[in-house]
Design a protein around this motif. Structure first.
Motif, PDB file in Angstrom:
ATOM      1  N   ASP A 103      -5.837  -5.157 -10.561  1.00  0.00           N
ATOM      2  CA  ASP A 103      -5.685  -6.018  -9.389  1.00  0.00           C
ATOM      3  C   ASP A 103      -5.440  -5.201  -8.126  1.00  0.00           C
ATOM      4  O   ASP A 103      -5.821  -5.611  -7.032  1.00  0.00           O
ATOM      5  CB  ASP A 103      -4.503  -6.979  -9.581  1.00  0.00           C
ATOM      6  CG  ASP A 103      -4.720  -7.934 -10.733  1.00  0.00           C
ATOM      7  OD1 ASP A 103      -5.841  -8.466 -10.845  1.00  0.00           O
ATOM      8  OD2 ASP A 103      -3.777  -8.149 -11.512  1.00  0.00           O
ATOM      9  N   LEU A 104      -4.785  -4.051  -8.301  1.00  0.00           N
ATOM     10  CA  LEU A 104      -4.356  -3.272  -7.147  1.00  0.00           C
ATOM     11  C   LEU A 104      -4.468  -1.785  -7.447  1.00  0.00           C
ATOM     12  O   LEU A 104      -4.140  -1.339  -8.544  1.00  0.00           O
ATOM     13  CB  LEU A 104      -2.898  -3.621  -6.821  1.00  0.00           C
ATOM     14  CG  LEU A 104      -2.209  -2.873  -5.706  1.00  0.00           C
ATOM     15  CD1 LEU A 104      -2.845  -3.209  -4.363  1.00  0.00           C
ATOM     16  CD2 LEU A 104      -0.730  -3.226  -5.671  1.00  0.00           C
TER      17      LEU A 104
ATOM     18  N   LYS B 224     -14.990   1.423  -3.778  1.00  0.00           N
ATOM     19  CA  LYS B 224     -15.968   0.484  -3.228  1.00  0.00           C
ATOM     20  C   LYS B 224     -16.582  -0.388  -4.317  1.00  0.00           C
ATOM     21  O   LYS B 224     -16.916  -1.545  -4.074  1.00  0.00           O
ATOM     22  CB  LYS B 224     -17.054   1.243  -2.474  1.00  0.00           C
ATOM     23  CG  LYS B 224     -16.539   1.878  -1.197  1.00  0.00           C
ATOM     24  CD  LYS B 224     -17.611   2.673  -0.503  1.00  0.00           C
ATOM     25  CE  LYS B 224     -17.028   3.378   0.719  1.00  0.00           C
ATOM     26  NZ  LYS B 224     -18.010   4.202   1.398  1.00  0.00           N
TER      27      LYS B 224
ATOM     28  N   SER C 158     -15.035  -1.254  -7.113  1.00  0.00           N
ATOM     29  CA  SER C 158     -13.977  -2.007  -7.763  1.00  0.00           C
ATOM     30  C   SER C 158     -13.660  -3.288  -6.988  1.00  0.00           C
ATOM     31  O   SER C 158     -13.802  -3.351  -5.776  1.00  0.00           O
ATOM     32  CB  SER C 158     -12.723  -1.137  -7.851  1.00  0.00           C
ATOM     33  OG  SER C 158     -11.635  -1.889  -8.309  1.00  0.00           O
ATOM     34  N   ASN C 159     -13.221  -4.303  -7.700  1.00  0.00           N
ATOM     35  CA  ASN C 159     -12.780  -5.541  -7.068  1.00  0.00           C
ATOM     36  C   ASN C 159     -11.311  -5.480  -6.668  1.00  0.00           C
ATOM     37  O   ASN C 159     -10.793  -6.416  -6.078  1.00  0.00           O
ATOM     38  CB  ASN C 159     -12.983  -6.722  -8.020  1.00  0.00           C
ATOM     39  CG  ASN C 159     -14.453  -7.010  -8.235  1.00  0.00           C
ATOM     40  OD1 ASN C 159     -15.271  -6.763  -7.359  1.00  0.00           O
ATOM     41  ND2 ASN C 159     -14.787  -7.523  -9.394  1.00  0.00           N
ATOM     42  N   ALA C 160     -10.651  -4.386  -6.990  1.00  0.00           N
ATOM     43  CA  ALA C 160      -9.228  -4.251  -6.721  1.00  0.00           C
ATOM     44  C   ALA C 160      -8.969  -4.039  -5.239  1.00  0.00           C
ATOM     45  O   ALA C 160      -9.794  -3.489  -4.513  1.00  0.00           O
ATOM     46  CB  ALA C 160      -8.649  -3.090  -7.519  1.00  0.00           C
ATOM     47  N   LYS C 161      -7.814  -4.465  -4.802  1.00  0.00           N
ATOM     48  CA  LYS C 161      -7.372  -4.226  -3.434  1.00  0.00           C
ATOM     49  C   LYS C 161      -6.789  -2.814  -3.393  1.00  0.00           C
ATOM     50  O   LYS C 161      -6.022  -2.425  -4.268  1.00  0.00           O
ATOM     51  CB  LYS C 161      -6.315  -5.266  -3.052  1.00  0.00           C
ATOM     52  CG  LYS C 161      -5.678  -5.066  -1.727  1.00  0.00           C
ATOM     53  CD  LYS C 161      -6.626  -5.425  -0.608  1.00  0.00           C
ATOM     54  CE  LYS C 161      -5.869  -5.314   0.706  1.00  0.00           C
ATOM     55  NZ  LYS C 161      -6.696  -5.330   1.848  1.00  0.00           N
ATOM     56  N   ILE C 162      -7.146  -2.022  -2.376  1.00  0.00           N
ATOM     57  CA  ILE C 162      -6.667  -0.652  -2.238  1.00  0.00           C
ATOM     58  C   ILE C 162      -5.575  -0.640  -1.169  1.00  0.00           C
ATOM     59  O   ILE C 162      -5.789  -1.111  -0.048  1.00  0.00           O
ATOM     60  CB  ILE C 162      -7.794   0.309  -1.812  1.00  0.00           C
ATOM     61  CG1 ILE C 162      -8.976   0.484  -2.750  1.00  0.00           C
ATOM     62  CG2 ILE C 162      -7.230   1.715  -1.668  1.00  0.00           C
ATOM     63  CD1 ILE C 162      -9.313  -0.391  -3.760  1.00  0.00           C
ATOM     64  N   LEU C 163      -4.406  -0.099  -1.536  1.00  0.00           N
ATOM     65  CA  LEU C 163      -3.293   0.027  -0.605  1.00  0.00           C
ATOM     66  C   LEU C 163      -2.881   1.486  -0.519  1.00  0.00           C
ATOM     67  O   LEU C 163      -2.900   2.200  -1.528  1.00  0.00           O
ATOM     68  CB  LEU C 163      -2.098  -0.811  -1.063  1.00  0.00           C
ATOM     69  CG  LEU C 163      -2.312  -2.313  -1.194  1.00  0.00           C
ATOM     70  CD1 LEU C 163      -1.044  -2.977  -1.703  1.00  0.00           C
ATOM     71  CD2 LEU C 163      -2.727  -2.911   0.131  1.00  0.00           C
TER      72      LEU C 163
ATOM     73  N   THR D 259       4.257  -2.374   1.916  1.00  0.00           N
ATOM     74  CA  THR D 259       2.811  -2.463   1.721  1.00  0.00           C
ATOM     75  C   THR D 259       2.460  -3.537   0.700  1.00  0.00           C
ATOM     76  O   THR D 259       1.542  -4.336   0.909  1.00  0.00           O
ATOM     77  CB  THR D 259       2.256  -1.100   1.269  1.00  0.00           C
ATOM     78  OG1 THR D 259       2.648  -0.105   2.216  1.00  0.00           O
ATOM     79  CG2 THR D 259       0.750  -1.116   1.158  1.00  0.00           C
TER      80      THR D 259
ATOM     81  N   PHE E 103       0.523  -7.289   0.967  1.00  0.00           N
ATOM     82  CA  PHE E 103      -0.589  -7.626   0.069  1.00  0.00           C
ATOM     83  C   PHE E 103      -0.369  -8.987  -0.601  1.00  0.00           C
ATOM     84  O   PHE E 103      -1.277  -9.796  -0.690  1.00  0.00           O
ATOM     85  CB  PHE E 103      -0.737  -6.529  -0.999  1.00  0.00           C
ATOM     86  CG  PHE E 103      -1.557  -6.928  -2.187  1.00  0.00           C
ATOM     87  CD1 PHE E 103      -2.921  -7.118  -2.084  1.00  0.00           C
ATOM     88  CD2 PHE E 103      -0.960  -7.106  -3.429  1.00  0.00           C
ATOM     89  CE1 PHE E 103      -3.684  -7.458  -3.182  1.00  0.00           C
ATOM     90  CE2 PHE E 103      -1.713  -7.445  -4.536  1.00  0.00           C
ATOM     91  CZ  PHE E 103      -3.069  -7.619  -4.408  1.00  0.00           C
TER      92      PHE E 103
END
Length: 93
Positions: A46-47, A68, A70-75, A87, A91
């Motif tokens: 997920d992250l 790019k 991946s469907n994951a959110k990058i923090l 952070t 999110f």
């Protein structure tokens, strides 16, 4: 939720703090070793949390193409729980 942490030699209390914030699956990649550039980020994450002060520049360049896809959110955060918590809270909201 699941998270993969990239950077930092050891997570210490960060792992416990992530668990208390609802992350049940936590994976860690140090991001400093040459073979870390070949790691494939799982699609079910997920992250992706990148600890910016403990990762090599070459590793992050290599992993950006995977980010790019991946469907994951990058923090991105420093390896300080206060920065990480801010952070993550941004999110979650």
């Amino acid at each position: 939720m699941s998270v993969i942490v990239i950077g930092g030699d050891r997570l210490g209390n960060i792992k416990d703090n992530l668990k208390s914030n609802g992350f049940d699956e936590i994976k860690h990649i140090t991001g400093r070793k040459s073979f870390d550039r070949k790691v494939i980020i799982p699609e079910n994450m997920d992250l992706v949390l990148v600890l910016t002060d403990f990762i090599s520049h070459k590793t992050i360049q290599t992993l950006k193409s995977q980010f790019k896809k991946s469907n994951a959110k990058i923090l991105y955060a420093k390896r300080s729980w206060i920065h990480i918590e801010r952070t993550i809270n941004d999110f979650i909201k």
